[in-house]
Design a protein around this motif. Sequence first.
Motif, short mmCIF file in Angstrom:
data_model
loop_
_atom_site.label_atom_id
_atom_site.label_comp_id
_atom_site.label_asym_id
_atom_site.label_seq_id
_atom_site.Cartn_x
_atom_site.Cartn_y
_atom_site.Cartn_z
N LEU A 1 0.83 -1.21 0.00
CA LEU A 1 0.00 0.00 0.00
C LEU A 1 0.86 1.26 0.00
O LEU A 1 0.55 2.25 -0.68
CB LEU A 1 -0.93 -0.01 1.22
CG LEU A 1 -2.12 -0.96 1.18
CD1 LEU A 1 -2.82 -0.99 2.52
CD2 LEU A 1 -3.09 -0.56 0.08
N ALA A 2 1.94 1.24 0.76
CA ALA A 2 2.83 2.40 0.81
C ALA A 2 3.46 2.67 -0.55
O ALA A 2 3.56 3.82 -1.00
CB ALA A 2 3.90 2.18 1.87
N ILE A 3 3.90 1.62 -1.22
CA ILE A 3 4.52 1.78 -2.54
C ILE A 3 3.52 2.32 -3.55
O ILE A 3 3.81 3.24 -4.32
CB ILE A 3 5.12 0.44 -3.01
CG1 ILE A 3 6.26 0.01 -2.09
CG2 ILE A 3 5.62 0.55 -4.45
CD1 ILE A 3 6.80 -1.36 -2.39
N VAL A 4 2.30 1.76 -3.54
CA VAL A 4 1.28 2.21 -4.48
C VAL A 4 0.87 3.64 -4.18
O VAL A 4 0.62 4.45 -5.08
CB VAL A 4 0.07 1.26 -4.44
CG1 VAL A 4 -1.09 1.82 -5.27
CG2 VAL A 4 0.45 -0.12 -4.93
N ALA A 5 0.80 3.99 -2.90
CA ALA A 5 0.42 5.35 -2.52
C ALA A 5 1.45 6.37 -3.00
O ALA A 5 1.10 7.50 -3.38
CB ALA A 5 0.25 5.44 -1.01
N LEU B 1 -1.73 -0.65 -13.12
CA LEU B 1 -1.30 -2.03 -13.35
C LEU B 1 0.19 -2.20 -13.09
O LEU B 1 0.61 -3.11 -12.37
CB LEU B 1 -1.65 -2.45 -14.77
CG LEU B 1 -1.27 -3.88 -15.17
CD1 LEU B 1 -2.01 -4.90 -14.31
CD2 LEU B 1 -1.57 -4.12 -16.66
N LEU B 2 1.02 -1.33 -13.67
CA LEU B 2 2.47 -1.45 -13.51
C LEU B 2 2.89 -1.24 -12.06
O LEU B 2 3.76 -1.95 -11.53
CB LEU B 2 3.19 -0.45 -14.42
CG LEU B 2 3.05 -0.71 -15.92
CD1 LEU B 2 3.75 0.40 -16.72
CD2 LEU B 2 3.63 -2.06 -16.30
N THR B 3 2.26 -0.28 -11.41
CA THR B 3 2.59 -0.01 -10.01
C THR B 3 2.21 -1.20 -9.12
O THR B 3 2.95 -1.56 -8.19
CB THR B 3 1.85 1.24 -9.53
OG1 THR B 3 2.13 2.32 -10.41
CG2 THR B 3 2.27 1.60 -8.12
N THR B 4 1.08 -1.83 -9.42
CA THR B 4 0.66 -3.00 -8.65
C THR B 4 1.66 -4.13 -8.80
O THR B 4 2.04 -4.78 -7.81
CB THR B 4 -0.73 -3.47 -9.12
OG1 THR B 4 -1.67 -2.39 -8.96
CG2 THR B 4 -1.20 -4.67 -8.32
N MET B 5 2.12 -4.39 -10.03
CA MET B 5 3.09 -5.45 -10.25
C MET B 5 4.41 -5.14 -9.54
O MET B 5 5.03 -6.03 -8.94
CB MET B 5 3.32 -5.65 -11.75
CG MET B 5 2.11 -6.23 -12.47
SD MET B 5 2.42 -6.68 -14.20
CE MET B 5 2.63 -5.06 -14.93
N ALA C 1 4.85 -3.17 -6.86
CA ALA C 1 4.66 -3.23 -5.40
C ALA C 1 4.65 -4.67 -4.89
O ALA C 1 5.31 -5.00 -3.90
CB ALA C 1 3.36 -2.52 -5.02
N ILE C 2 3.91 -5.54 -5.57
CA ILE C 2 3.84 -6.94 -5.14
C ILE C 2 5.21 -7.60 -5.32
O ILE C 2 5.64 -8.40 -4.48
CB ILE C 2 2.75 -7.68 -5.91
CG1 ILE C 2 1.37 -7.07 -5.60
CG2 ILE C 2 2.75 -9.17 -5.57
CD1 ILE C 2 0.24 -7.66 -6.41
N GLY C 3 5.90 -7.28 -6.40
CA GLY C 3 7.23 -7.85 -6.62
C GLY C 3 8.21 -7.44 -5.54
O GLY C 3 9.01 -8.26 -5.07
N GLY D 1 -5.30 -0.88 -6.99
CA GLY D 1 -4.71 -1.84 -7.90
C GLY D 1 -5.06 -1.54 -9.34
O GLY D 1 -4.87 -0.41 -9.83
N VAL D 2 -5.55 -2.55 -10.04
CA VAL D 2 -5.96 -2.38 -11.44
C VAL D 2 -7.14 -1.42 -11.50
O VAL D 2 -8.12 -1.55 -10.77
CB VAL D 2 -6.34 -3.75 -12.04
CG1 VAL D 2 -6.78 -3.59 -13.49
CG2 VAL D 2 -5.16 -4.72 -11.94
N GLN D 3 -7.04 -0.45 -12.40
CA GLN D 3 -8.05 0.60 -12.49
C GLN D 3 -9.03 0.33 -13.62
O GLN D 3 -8.70 -0.33 -14.61
CB GLN D 3 -7.36 1.95 -12.72
CG GLN D 3 -6.42 2.36 -11.60
CD GLN D 3 -7.14 2.55 -10.29
OE1 GLN D 3 -8.06 3.36 -10.17
NE2 GLN D 3 -6.73 1.77 -9.28
N PRO D 4 -10.29 0.81 -13.48
CA PRO D 4 -11.27 0.68 -14.56
C PRO D 4 -10.74 1.39 -15.82
O PRO D 4 -9.95 2.32 -15.71
CB PRO D 4 -12.50 1.41 -13.99
CG PRO D 4 -12.29 1.41 -12.51
CD PRO D 4 -10.82 1.48 -12.30
#
Length: 317
Positions: A160-164, A170-174, A176-178, A252-255
Motif C-alpha cells: 500500500l505504501a509503494i502504491v500510494a 497495473l504497472l505499479t501494482t506489479m 509493489a507486489i514484486g 490496484g488495477v483501475q477501470p
Amino acid sequence: MTLVDPSLPDPLPHEPGVAEPADGAPVPPEPAGRLSAVRLLATNPVTVTAAVVLVVVVVLAVLGRWIAPYGENEVDVVNALQPPSGAHWFGTDELGRDVLSRVVLATGVSLQVALVSVAFAFVVGVTVGIVSGFTRGWLDTVLMRLVDVMFAFPVLLLALAIVAVLGPGLLTTMLAIGVVYTPIFARVARASTLSVAVEPYVQASRTMGTPSWFTLGRHVLPNISGPLIVQTSLSLAFAILSEAALSFLGLGVQPPSPSWGRMLSEAQGFLGQAWWMSVFPGLAIFVTALAFNLLGDGMRDVLDPKQRTVIEARRKR
C-alpha cells in the motif's frame, strides 16, 4: 585366443554413455531423475487436480477474449442485476454487464500481475540471496539487514505504501507486489546456498580459481532450484490475493480493466439483492489461490528428499 562361433548372432552394439556389464552381471538402470519426480506427482490426485485447474485458468487467461460471451464493459442497463440465467450464466451487475465475461477477462489481468510480480521477486531475491550466501562477510551482513528491514513491514502495508507513493495502476501494482515478495526469495535462496556452498564440488571449483559467477550458475543455482520452485508456486497464490486486495481498496488495477478484487468492491452495495456479483469473483480468487497452494505442497513433497522417501515407501507398501 578366443574363438567365436560364426553361427551365433552378432552382439548388439554398445550404446555410448552406458556402462559395460562386468563379468556378465546386468547393469542396474539409471535413476529416472526428473521423470520419476513427474511420475510421483502424477500419483497424487490432489496435485493432479490442482494442475488441471491451473491449466484451465491459463487457457481462460490466454483465450478469454474469444471465450467470453460479452465484452467486459458491454452495458445493458435494462437487464441490470439479473440473476443467473441461460443468457447470463453468472448474472449481471448494476450496469447490466455480464459477470461471467468480466470474471473470465479478469483472469488474464490477475494472472499477468501474479506472474510478472513473482518473476521480478524471483530474479532480484534469488540474486541477492545466492550472492549473500556465497560471498558472506560484510556484503552478506549489509544485504541481510536490508532484507530484515523489509520483513519488518507487513506485506500488504508495504505494498500500500509503494502504491500510494507511485500512484495506482497495473504497472505499479506489479512492482509493489514484486518488491514485497523479494525478501522471501532472498531468504530461501541464501539458506539453500549456505548448505550447498560447503559441498566438496563447490569447494573444488573455488579452489581451481573458477569465476564466482560460473560457480553460482553451474553448481549452486541448479542445486537450490527445488525450494525455489516450491516458493514460486506458493508466492503466485499470495500474489493473486495481494492484487485482489489492492484492487478491492481501489489502488490496484483501475477501470475499465476488470479485476476480481475490483468486482468484489463494486458488489459491496448489492450483497442483499445480487449475491452473484460477489460470489463468483470470490470463487475465482479462492479456487486459483488454492490450486497454486496445493500444487506447491505437492511439489514440496516430491522435491524434498525426506518427504519423497516417505512417499515412495508408502507406495511400495
